[in-house]
Design a protein around this motif. Structure first.
Motif, PDB file in Angstrom:
ATOM      1  N   VAL A 158      13.951 -22.188  24.958  1.00 39.63           N
ATOM      2  CA  VAL A 158      14.172 -20.905  24.270  1.00 39.63           C
ATOM      3  C   VAL A 158      14.489 -21.310  22.850  1.00 39.63           C
ATOM      4  O   VAL A 158      14.023 -20.498  21.770  1.00 39.63           O
ATOM      5  N   GLU A 159      15.295 -22.111  22.426  1.00 38.31           N
ATOM      6  CA  GLU A 159      15.612 -22.488  20.816  1.00 38.31           C
ATOM      7  C   GLU A 159      14.265 -22.586  20.112  1.00 38.31           C
ATOM      8  O   GLU A 159      14.404 -22.259  19.200  1.00 38.31           O
ATOM      9  N   LYS A 160      13.505 -23.471  20.558  1.00 37.91           N
ATOM     10  CA  LYS A 160      12.330 -23.944  19.831  1.00 37.91           C
ATOM     11  C   LYS A 160      11.480 -22.539  19.632  1.00 37.91           C
ATOM     12  O   LYS A 160      11.047 -22.384  18.883  1.00 37.91           O
ATOM     13  N   GLN A 161      11.475 -21.760  20.890  1.00 34.91           N
ATOM     14  CA  GLN A 161      10.532 -20.493  20.941  1.00 34.91           C
ATOM     15  C   GLN A 161      10.967 -19.569  19.724  1.00 34.91           C
ATOM     16  O   GLN A 161      10.334 -19.052  18.881  1.00 34.91           O
ATOM     17  N   ARG A 162      12.431 -19.652  19.724  1.00 30.58           N
ATOM     18  CA  ARG A 162      13.217 -18.429  18.719  1.00 30.58           C
ATOM     19  C   ARG A 162      12.916 -19.057  17.248  1.00 30.58           C
ATOM     20  O   ARG A 162      12.903 -18.106  16.350  1.00 30.58           O
ATOM     21  N   ALA A 163      12.819 -20.253  17.115  1.00 30.54           N
ATOM     22  CA  ALA A 163      12.942 -20.994  15.571  1.00 30.54           C
ATOM     23  C   ALA A 163      11.314 -20.443  15.271  1.00 30.54           C
ATOM     24  O   ALA A 163      11.048 -20.082  14.289  1.00 30.54           O
ATOM     25  N   ILE A 164      10.085 -20.856  16.406  1.00 27.98           N
ATOM     26  CA  ILE A 164       8.952 -20.238  15.799  1.00 27.98           C
ATOM     27  C   ILE A 164       8.895 -18.916  15.401  1.00 27.98           C
ATOM     28  O   ILE A 164       8.153 -18.405  14.740  1.00 27.98           O
ATOM     29  N   LEU A 165       9.671 -18.139  16.270  1.00 23.96           N
ATOM     30  CA  LEU A 165       9.570 -16.654  15.978  1.00 23.96           C
ATOM     31  C   LEU A 165      10.037 -15.990  14.740  1.00 23.96           C
ATOM     32  O   LEU A 165       9.970 -15.278  13.837  1.00 23.96           O
ATOM     33  N   ASP A 166      11.227 -17.094  14.491  1.00 24.68           N
ATOM     34  CA  ASP A 166      12.110 -16.460  13.261  1.00 24.68           C
ATOM     35  C   ASP A 166      11.478 -16.776  12.036  1.00 24.68           C
ATOM     36  O   ASP A 166      11.566 -15.925  11.242  1.00 24.68           O
ATOM     37  N   ILE A 167      10.737 -17.976  11.928  1.00 25.26           N
ATOM     38  CA  ILE A 167       9.753 -18.189  10.505  1.00 25.26           C
ATOM     39  C   ILE A 167       8.557 -17.473  10.545  1.00 25.26           C
ATOM     40  O   ILE A 167       7.906 -17.312  11.670  1.00 25.26           O
ATOM     41  N   ILE A 168       8.250 -16.993   9.456  1.00 23.07           N
ATOM     42  CA  ILE A 168       7.049 -16.184   9.213  1.00 23.07           C
ATOM     43  C   ILE A 168       5.995 -17.020   8.452  1.00 23.07           C
ATOM     44  O   ILE A 168       6.337 -17.793   7.708  1.00 23.07           O
ATOM     45  N   SER A 169       4.745 -16.708   8.711  1.00 23.71           N
ATOM     46  CA  SER A 169       3.562 -17.361   7.902  1.00 23.71           C
ATOM     47  C   SER A 169       3.340 -16.102   6.917  1.00 23.71           C
ATOM     48  O   SER A 169       2.865 -15.126   7.264  1.00 23.71           O
ATOM     49  N   LEU A 170       3.179 -16.551   5.514  1.00 21.36           N
ATOM     50  CA  LEU A 170       2.848 -15.672   4.605  1.00 21.36           C
ATOM     51  C   LEU A 170       1.432 -15.428   4.541  1.00 21.36           C
ATOM     52  O   LEU A 170       0.593 -16.287   4.854  1.00 21.36           O
ATOM     53  N   ASP A 171       1.098 -14.017   4.059  1.00 19.50           N
ATOM     54  CA  ASP A 171      -0.230 -13.561   3.516  1.00 19.50           C
ATOM     55  C   ASP A 171      -0.366 -14.412   2.147  1.00 19.50           C
ATOM     56  O   ASP A 171       0.411 -13.667   1.130  1.00 19.50           O
ATOM     57  N   ILE A 172      -1.558 -14.851   2.026  1.00 16.71           N
ATOM     58  CA  ILE A 172      -1.702 -15.282   0.706  1.00 16.71           C
ATOM     59  C   ILE A 172      -3.264 -15.428   0.360  1.00 16.71           C
ATOM     60  O   ILE A 172      -4.208 -15.760   1.279  1.00 16.71           O
ATOM     61  N   VAL A 173      -3.646 -14.631  -0.773  1.00 18.88           N
ATOM     62  CA  VAL A 173      -5.220 -14.621  -1.098  1.00 18.88           C
ATOM     63  C   VAL A 173      -5.370 -15.751  -2.272  1.00 18.88           C
ATOM     64  O   VAL A 173      -4.274 -15.566  -3.250  1.00 18.88           O
ATOM     65  N   LYS A 174      -6.306 -16.418  -2.403  1.00 18.38           N
ATOM     66  CA  LYS A 174      -6.543 -17.263  -3.609  1.00 18.38           C
ATOM     67  C   LYS A 174      -7.926 -17.088  -3.982  1.00 18.38           C
ATOM     68  O   LYS A 174      -8.996 -16.849  -3.039  1.00 18.38           O
ATOM     69  N   ILE A 175      -8.347 -16.575  -5.279  1.00 17.28           N
ATOM     70  CA  ILE A 175      -9.603 -16.297  -5.714  1.00 17.28           C
ATOM     71  C   ILE A 175      -9.680 -17.306  -6.801  1.00 17.28           C
ATOM     72  O   ILE A 175      -9.078 -17.623  -7.606  1.00 17.28           O
ATOM     73  N   LEU A 176     -11.007 -18.172  -6.868  1.00 14.67           N
ATOM     74  CA  LEU A 176     -11.161 -18.973  -7.792  1.00 14.67           C
ATOM     75  C   LEU A 176     -12.339 -18.779  -8.820  1.00 14.67           C
ATOM     76  O   LEU A 176     -13.497 -18.200  -8.003  1.00 14.67           O
ATOM     77  N   TYR A 177     -12.386 -18.685 -10.106  1.00 17.85           N
ATOM     78  CA  TYR A 177     -13.389 -18.065 -11.032  1.00 17.85           C
ATOM     79  C   TYR A 177     -14.101 -19.360 -11.615  1.00 17.85           C
ATOM     80  O   TYR A 177     -12.951 -19.653 -12.440  1.00 17.85           O
ATOM     81  N   VAL A 178     -15.090 -19.549 -11.780  1.00 18.40           N
ATOM     82  CA  VAL A 178     -15.606 -20.441 -12.686  1.00 18.40           C
ATOM     83  C   VAL A 178     -16.254 -19.899 -13.855  1.00 18.40           C
ATOM     84  O   VAL A 178     -17.346 -19.432 -13.864  1.00 18.40           O
ATOM     85  N   PHE A 179     -15.827 -20.160 -15.375  1.00 14.49           N
ATOM     86  CA  PHE A 179     -16.661 -19.638 -16.244  1.00 14.49           C
ATOM     87  C   PHE A 179     -17.457 -20.651 -17.217  1.00 14.49           C
ATOM     88  O   PHE A 179     -16.870 -21.938 -17.258  1.00 14.49           O
ATOM     89  N   ASP A 180     -18.382 -20.360 -17.615  1.00 16.35           N
ATOM     90  CA  ASP A 180     -18.910 -21.111 -18.926  1.00 16.35           C
ATOM     91  C   ASP A 180     -18.033 -21.283 -19.991  1.00 16.35           C
ATOM     92  O   ASP A 180     -17.645 -19.873 -20.370  1.00 16.35           O
ATOM     93  N   GLY A 181     -17.936 -22.492 -20.643  1.00 11.81           N
ATOM     94  CA  GLY A 181     -17.123 -22.419 -21.923  1.00 11.81           C
ATOM     95  C   GLY A 181     -15.458 -22.422 -21.469  1.00 11.81           C
ATOM     96  O   GLY A 181     -15.077 -22.005 -20.788  1.00 11.81           O
ATOM     97  N   LYS A 182     -14.965 -22.451 -22.730  1.00 12.29           N
ATOM     98  CA  LYS A 182     -13.419 -22.421 -22.775  1.00 12.29           C
ATOM     99  C   LYS A 182     -12.746 -21.135 -22.829  1.00 12.29           C
ATOM    100  O   LYS A 182     -12.846 -20.684 -23.954  1.00 12.29           O
ATOM    101  N   VAL A 183     -12.229 -20.488 -21.788  1.00 14.29           N
ATOM    102  CA  VAL A 183     -12.002 -19.023 -22.052  1.00 14.29           C
ATOM    103  C   VAL A 183     -10.491 -18.827 -21.740  1.00 14.29           C
ATOM    104  O   VAL A 183     -10.006 -17.814 -22.108  1.00 14.29           O
TER     105      VAL A 183
END
Length: 427
Positions: free
Chosen positions: A242-267
């Motif tokens: 039970v203690e292990k299950q509670r630890a899994i429930l207590d901690i959350i996984s964050l929602d993260i979005v990452k977007i990468l943009y490649v540009f020509d030149g030094k911008v």
């Protein structure tokens, strides 16, 4: 139980670190990885004619990072790139005095609640500045004040604040994964479905090419992302305590979005390495170009966490990319720049991760990470950034958690096994 010594589930930095240490210590180790690549939430994308880009974890934080030393020892070039966080002279002493002068928050309090209840305006200002610069957290009202304060104390104890000094692996973070994985026996495209465990050892059932295969070992190290555990993608027989299950429930996984943009030149024209954004689709942008490149291209990373990430996930990838580009143009005051290529990635949508890194919300037990990390029955061992006592949410946290789990396995195989009941029931 006949079979190999140790099965490691997951070939991210935690799993690779654990497996390599165990192999170096003379154990027979098998690594099972659900995806067709290694590295976990470190994912370096390489495309023809474009610079390498990091869809996942990108920077090695702080100068005293064990992975920087590991890279040096393994001839992997790194480059210091500074950071977005600024610590004024004398701030550390002021912060330490402020923390010592205040009553510690309760586990139920959010950072917002805790700050609201501080009557001393100067103390509130110091803490707000410190909290706002903590890297990779949810909004203040969704963050455990106790966990945030404990992290600040650890930073003061170690004399290093995350985000002040950063380092980049010159040729991509997948070089670390490749070096860690060299010589290991790794079965890819082998998602684990079930772990059966007794005092005698474990049986791990996986699905490989529509076939079910079972591997046996004396010990198993579980390093899968927290979101996979929370979704019950792996069945345990008997059920976890039970203690292990509670630890899994207590901690959350964050929602993260990452977007990468490649540009020509030094911008990139900002004075600092990263820019925090207000009232924009993205929360932060930074130059993500690898140092030493001979071509004339710029990579800019856009990043959103928590509610801003969820807003981007609610629209199409094309719309999210367009919104992020508008934020970059406004921040750099360059309305005409146009990327040559873009990449959108969400770890939340990935069925083998089901979220980015871990986070303690208000109400979580303050010992949740320690409880998640504790071995189960001297047979199941746990690693991954969510189990890290220091620097969770980072590559180094994952790496050191793997070393810790490997040491625990080694000690367990040198000692008598604990006696387990036939079944563990939840009461």
């Amino acid at each position: 139980m006949p079979g190999i010594d140790v099965i490691v589930i997951g070939a991210g930095f935690a799993g690779l670190a654990a497996a390599r240490r165990l192999m170096d210590d003379g154990f027979d180790v098998l690594v099972l990885e659900a995806q067709d690549r290694i590295g976990g939430r470190v994912f370096t994308l390489r495309r023809d004619n474009d610079p390498a880009i990091e869809l996942g974890a990108e920077l090695l934080h702080t100068d005293e990072n064990p992975l920087i030393e590991w890279c040096r020892a393994n001839d992997i070039d790194t480059h210091a790139v500074g950071g977005s966080r600024r610590i004024e002279e004398g701030f550390e002493k002021e912060l330490a005095a402020t923390l010592d002068s205040l009553t510690a928050p309760t586990s139920a309090e959010s950072v917002s609640d805790y700050l609201r209840n501080i009557s001393d305006e100067g103390a509130r200002r110091v803490l707000l500045e410190a909290f706002q610069t903590q890297t990779g957290r949810e909004s203040l009202r969704r963050t455990s004040a106790l966990d945030a304060c404990n992290e600040l104390r650890l930073e003061l104890e170690h004399g290093e604040f995350m985000g002040v000094n950063n380092t980049r692996v010159v040729d991509g973070n997948d070089r670390i994964a490749e070096a860690l994985g060299a010589g290991l026996e790794i079965v890819r495209r082998a998602p684990v479905e079930r772990i059966s465990w007794t005092a005698e050892g474990v049986e791990v059932s996986v699905s490989i090419d529509d076939s079910h295969v079972t591997y046996s070992a004396e010990r198993v190290v579980i390093t899968v992302p927290l979101g996979v555990l929370k979704n019950n993608d792996i069945q345990f027989d008997p059920a976890l305590p039970v203690e292990k299950q509670r630890a899994i429930l207590d901690i959350i996984s964050l929602d993260i979005v990452k977007i990468l943009y490649v540009f020509d030149g030094k911008v990139w024209n900002a004075d600092q390495n990263a820019v925090l954004l207000e009232n924009a689709a993205l929360q932060a942008i930074w130059e993500s170009t690898y140092p030493g490149r001979s071509d004339d291209r710029t990579v800019i990373a856009g990043w959103a966490l928590g509610h801003r990430a969820r807003r981007l996930l609610a629209v199409s990838a094309d719309d999210a990319i367009a919104g992020g580009l508008a934020a970059i143009r406004n921040a750099l005051q360059e309305q005409s720049i146009e990327p040559r290529s873009t990449s959108f990635h969400s770890w939340t949508a990935d069925p083998f991760t089901r979220g980015a890194y871990s986070h303690l919300p208000p109400g979580a037990h303050p010992e949740s990470r320690r409880r998640l990390a504790e071995p189960t029955g001297n047979v199941l061992f746990w690693a991954g950034e969510a189990t890290a006592a220091y620097r969770p949410r980072t590559m180094s946290g994952a790496y050191t958690s793997g070393l810790r789990a490997a040491a625990e396995v080694t000690a367990s195989l040198a000692a008598p096994r604990s006696i387990l009941p036939e079944k563990v029931t939840n009461r």
